[in-house]
Design an enzyme around this catalytic site. Sequence first.
Site, short mmCIF file in Angstrom:
data_model
loop_
_atom_site.label_atom_id
_atom_site.label_comp_id
_atom_site.label_asym_id
_atom_site.label_seq_id
_atom_site.Cartn_x
_atom_site.Cartn_y
_atom_site.Cartn_z
N CYS A 82 0.82 -1.20 0.00
CA CYS A 82 0.00 0.00 0.00
C CYS A 82 0.87 1.26 0.00
O CYS A 82 1.50 1.54 -1.01
CB CYS A 82 -0.99 -0.07 1.17
SG CYS A 82 -2.42 0.97 0.89
N HIS A 177 -3.25 -5.23 1.58
CA HIS A 177 -2.60 -5.54 2.85
C HIS A 177 -2.74 -7.02 3.22
O HIS A 177 -3.61 -7.36 4.02
CB HIS A 177 -3.26 -4.74 3.99
CG HIS A 177 -3.02 -3.28 3.94
ND1 HIS A 177 -1.94 -2.69 4.55
CD2 HIS A 177 -3.71 -2.27 3.37
CE1 HIS A 177 -1.97 -1.39 4.35
NE2 HIS A 177 -3.04 -1.11 3.63
N GLU A 179 -0.99 -8.60 5.21
CA GLU A 179 -0.62 -8.78 6.62
C GLU A 179 -1.80 -8.62 7.57
O GLU A 179 -1.69 -8.95 8.74
CB GLU A 179 0.52 -7.80 6.99
CG GLU A 179 0.14 -6.33 7.14
CD GLU A 179 -0.03 -5.60 5.80
OE1 GLU A 179 0.06 -6.24 4.74
OE2 GLU A 179 -0.29 -4.38 5.85
N1 GLN Z 1 -3.58 6.40 0.94
C1 GLN Z 1 -2.31 6.10 1.57
C2 GLN Z 1 -1.15 6.86 0.96
O1 GLN Z 1 -1.27 7.64 0.09
C3 GLN Z 1 -2.04 4.62 1.52
C4 GLN Z 1 -3.02 3.86 2.36
C5 GLN Z 1 -2.48 2.62 3.00
O2 GLN Z 1 -1.27 2.39 3.08
N2 GLN Z 1 -3.39 1.79 3.50
O3 GLN Z 1 -0.06 6.66 1.41
#
Ligand code: GLN
Length: 199
Positions: A82, A177, A179
């Site tokens: 992410c 994610h 995890e």
């Molecule tokens: N929207 C977040 C960002 O721009 C990422 C979200 C996340 O890691 N769950 O970093």
Amino acid sequence: MERRPHVGILALQGDVREHAHVLRELGAEVSLVRRPAELAAVDGLVIPGGESSVIDKLSRSFGMQHPIRDAIAAGMPVYGTCAGMIMLADRLTNPIAGQETFGGLDVVVTRNAFGSQVDSFETDLEVAGFEGHAVRATFIRAPLVAAVGPRATAIATLPDGGVVAVEQGPLLATAFHPEVSGETRFHERFLGLVRAAAR
Ligand code: GLN
């Protein structure tokens, strides 16, 4: 006898504990990484989910941006989830003003690609190279890979073709994610990369 892989988790912000839990369950030695000397001691690095603009700012104020870029250039295995995927991307379509990434992964990534109506969702994904059941993937204000360059390979896509997992040599990145959903195969794949690089 082979030594246990020693994995660092970049612990400036984000879901550090969840990654530490999965990696320890899989038999890795896990350290939290906030300083250059801590990075130098590990065989591979996980960049967790969180907020990429905050991870970017903190990594610069902790003097970690250049050491991490150098480690990536030297071939250290890195797995980003992410926000971690955002940090690995060579380019962002919609950075906030002044936002930088570590780069290394030959992709263009769009942050917060799923809009406010579907901030978070779960879906089943087929992942290239995984045996057995589909991956239950949790997306939380997730990014999307907008373009995959010639050095990177898409390993999972949404039904509409959107790329959500990418591999490039020792680099692995997922927009979701694993995890948080008990899915361990990405971390296993990453530990395989770490073992191969440490050899
Ligand atoms: N929207 C977040 C960002 O721009 C990422 C979200 C996340 O890691 N769950 O970093």
